[in-house]
Design a protein around this motif. Structure first.
Motif, short mmCIF file in Angstrom:
data_model
loop_
_atom_site.label_atom_id
_atom_site.label_comp_id
_atom_site.label_asym_id
_atom_site.label_seq_id
_atom_site.Cartn_x
_atom_site.Cartn_y
_atom_site.Cartn_z
N PHE A 267 32.04 -34.49 20.97
CA PHE A 267 33.18 -33.88 21.66
C PHE A 267 32.73 -33.46 23.06
CE2 PHE A 267 33.49 -33.08 17.15
CZ PHE A 267 34.82 -33.36 16.84
N ASP A 268 33.56 -33.73 24.06
CA ASP A 268 33.26 -33.19 25.39
C ASP A 268 33.78 -31.75 25.45
OD1 ASP A 268 35.88 -34.10 25.23
OD2 ASP A 268 36.03 -34.55 27.38
N GLU A 269 33.04 -30.92 26.17
CA GLU A 269 33.33 -29.48 26.17
C GLU A 269 32.98 -28.87 27.52
OE1 GLU A 269 34.99 -26.94 25.48
OE2 GLU A 269 34.39 -26.58 23.39
N PHE A 270 33.63 -27.74 27.82
CA PHE A 270 33.33 -27.00 29.05
C PHE A 270 31.88 -26.52 28.98
CE2 PHE A 270 33.77 -22.82 31.43
CZ PHE A 270 33.75 -23.42 32.69
N CYS A 271 31.09 -26.83 30.01
CA CYS A 271 29.64 -26.60 29.98
C CYS A 271 29.25 -25.13 29.93
CB CYS A 271 28.97 -27.25 31.20
SG CYS A 271 29.18 -29.04 31.28
N LYS A 272 30.19 -24.21 30.29
CA LYS A 272 29.87 -22.79 30.31
C LYS A 272 30.07 -22.13 28.95
CE LYS A 272 28.96 -22.68 34.74
NZ LYS A 272 27.58 -22.41 35.25
N TYR A 273 30.66 -22.86 28.01
CA TYR A 273 30.78 -22.28 26.67
C TYR A 273 29.40 -22.19 26.03
CZ TYR A 273 35.89 -22.67 26.57
OH TYR A 273 37.24 -22.50 26.83
N THR A 274 29.26 -21.21 25.15
CA THR A 274 27.97 -21.04 24.47
C THR A 274 28.00 -21.72 23.10
OG1 THR A 274 28.69 -18.89 23.58
CG2 THR A 274 27.48 -18.89 25.67
N ARG A 275 26.98 -22.53 22.90
CA ARG A 275 26.86 -23.26 21.63
C ARG A 275 25.40 -23.25 21.19
NH1 ARG A 275 32.06 -23.47 20.02
NH2 ARG A 275 33.41 -24.43 21.62
N ARG A 276 25.17 -23.68 19.98
CA ARG A 276 23.81 -23.95 19.55
C ARG A 276 23.38 -25.28 20.15
NH1 ARG A 276 24.15 -22.96 13.12
NH2 ARG A 276 21.88 -23.26 13.30
N SER A 277 22.15 -25.69 19.95
CA SER A 277 21.67 -26.92 20.60
C SER A 277 20.62 -27.62 19.75
CB SER A 277 21.09 -26.59 21.98
OG SER A 277 20.00 -25.69 21.84
N ILE A 278 20.36 -28.87 20.12
CA ILE A 278 19.34 -29.69 19.45
C ILE A 278 18.33 -30.13 20.50
CG2 ILE A 278 18.84 -31.69 18.01
CD1 ILE A 278 21.80 -31.72 17.21
N CYS A 279 17.07 -29.73 20.31
CA CYS A 279 15.99 -30.17 21.20
C CYS A 279 15.24 -31.34 20.55
CB CYS A 279 15.00 -29.03 21.46
SG CYS A 279 15.75 -27.53 22.15
N GLU A 280 14.60 -32.14 21.39
CA GLU A 280 13.87 -33.32 20.89
C GLU A 280 12.57 -33.50 21.68
OE1 GLU A 280 14.58 -38.15 20.25
OE2 GLU A 280 15.82 -37.02 21.67
N LYS A 281 11.52 -33.91 20.98
CA LYS A 281 10.27 -34.32 21.63
C LYS A 281 9.50 -35.22 20.67
CE LYS A 281 7.51 -30.24 20.30
NZ LYS A 281 6.69 -29.12 20.84
#
Length: 293
Positions: A267-281
């Motif tokens: 889903f595209d979303e307003f970038c200023k909203y706060t969400r959880r996230s997924i990091c990758e390495k």
């Protein structure tokens, strides 16, 4: 030829002595005739040294050439039959080859994960004073505590509610970046993990995709463009909905709590909203000190 033609008569004269009554022998001889019949045989008309050959009974002769032809014909017929069976087997083999190769890749992945064993730092320090050299295809790769591994990649599912930019900064501090999804398998892994961690339908996770530089041009955090043939947008996205935010929706989050998994959960979303996230390495040995068994 008659019987008489083969007989020759000859007279042979025998003399018999004559005894008188006084016991003396007379010198007069009394001739006796006897007939001797001799069978006259005809000499052979065959020439000396000639050989008599048997008369042919009119049957066909079996020659070596005919035997060779029959054998070669039989071998040729057998070869044609064998070729037919071989072609049929090859056709079935081609149909199942792709399936077998996919299954092999899955087995290799499982074996690789079981092949590596983590041992304590002190134990390896005694046996190997120098840090191990990590090869490009080294199967003994692991993720540090708190990260989840899939193949050669490590993923961190953050519980912090942050904006897209803040989430990316956090990922960089951990040595990675917001996740970049490059395959259907990776999307499948992430969707199942996100479903487990979501508390409700709105509890979604930022990923490393944005069109903030140019509207409609979606780029990953490493600058590479989105492969349009490998997207997992939901039915409504991307729509750049700007009713509540004039700047539109330029960052992408993922997650779907309800319904059956179908991979289409971007889903595209307003970038200023706060969400959880997924990091990758990438997974690595680093200071985790691994030993292959």
């Amino acid at each position: 030829m008659s019987e008489a033609d083969g007989i020759v008569y000859s007279d042979v004269k025998f003399t018999r002595t004559k005894r008188n009554t006084r016991g003396t022998t007379s010198s007069e001889a009394e001739p006796t005739y006897s007939e001797v019949r001799i069978l006259k045989t005809h000499p052979s008309t065959e020439l000396p040294g000639s050989q008599q050959h048997p008369v042919s009974n009119g049957g066909s002769k079996v020659t070596p050439e005919r035997v060779v032809i029959v054998v070669l014909s039989a071998l040729l017929a057998a070869a044609v039959i064998a070729l037919g069976f071989t072609s049929l087997d090859n056709m079935h083999t081609k149909q199942s080859f792709q399936t077998l190769r996919d299954e092999l890749e899955a087995v290799k992945r499982n074996l690789t994960e079981r092949h590596c064993e983590v041992k304590s730092y002190n134990t390896v320090q005694q046996t190997s004073p120098q840090p191990p050299v990590v090869k490009e295809n080294d199967p003994c790769l692991k993720c540090e505590r708190g990260w989840e591994q899939d193949g050669r990649q490590c993923y961190y599912f953050s519980i912090d509610l942050l904006t897209w930019s803040e989430s990316r900064d956090k990922c960089r501090q951990k040595g990675g970046d917001l996740v970049q999804i490059d395959s259907r398998d990776e999307q499948t892994f992430l969707e199942l993990k996100v479903r487990e961690k979501m508390k409700n339908d709105g509890d979604m996770f930022w990923i490393g995709l944005t069109d903030s530089e140019k509207e409609g041009t979606w780029l990953w955090v490493n600058g590479s463009p989105l492969n349009e043939r490998l997207t997992f947008w939901s039915a409504s996205g991307p729509d750049n909905w700007a009713v509540y935010n004039p700047d539109g929706e330029d960052c992408v989050m993922m997650g779907k709590k309800a319904g059956a998994p179908d991979l289409k959960c971007w889903f595209d979303e307003f970038c200023k909203y706060t969400r959880r996230s997924i990091c990758e390495k990438p997974a690595e040995t680093g200071h985790f000190t691994l030993q292959c068994v």
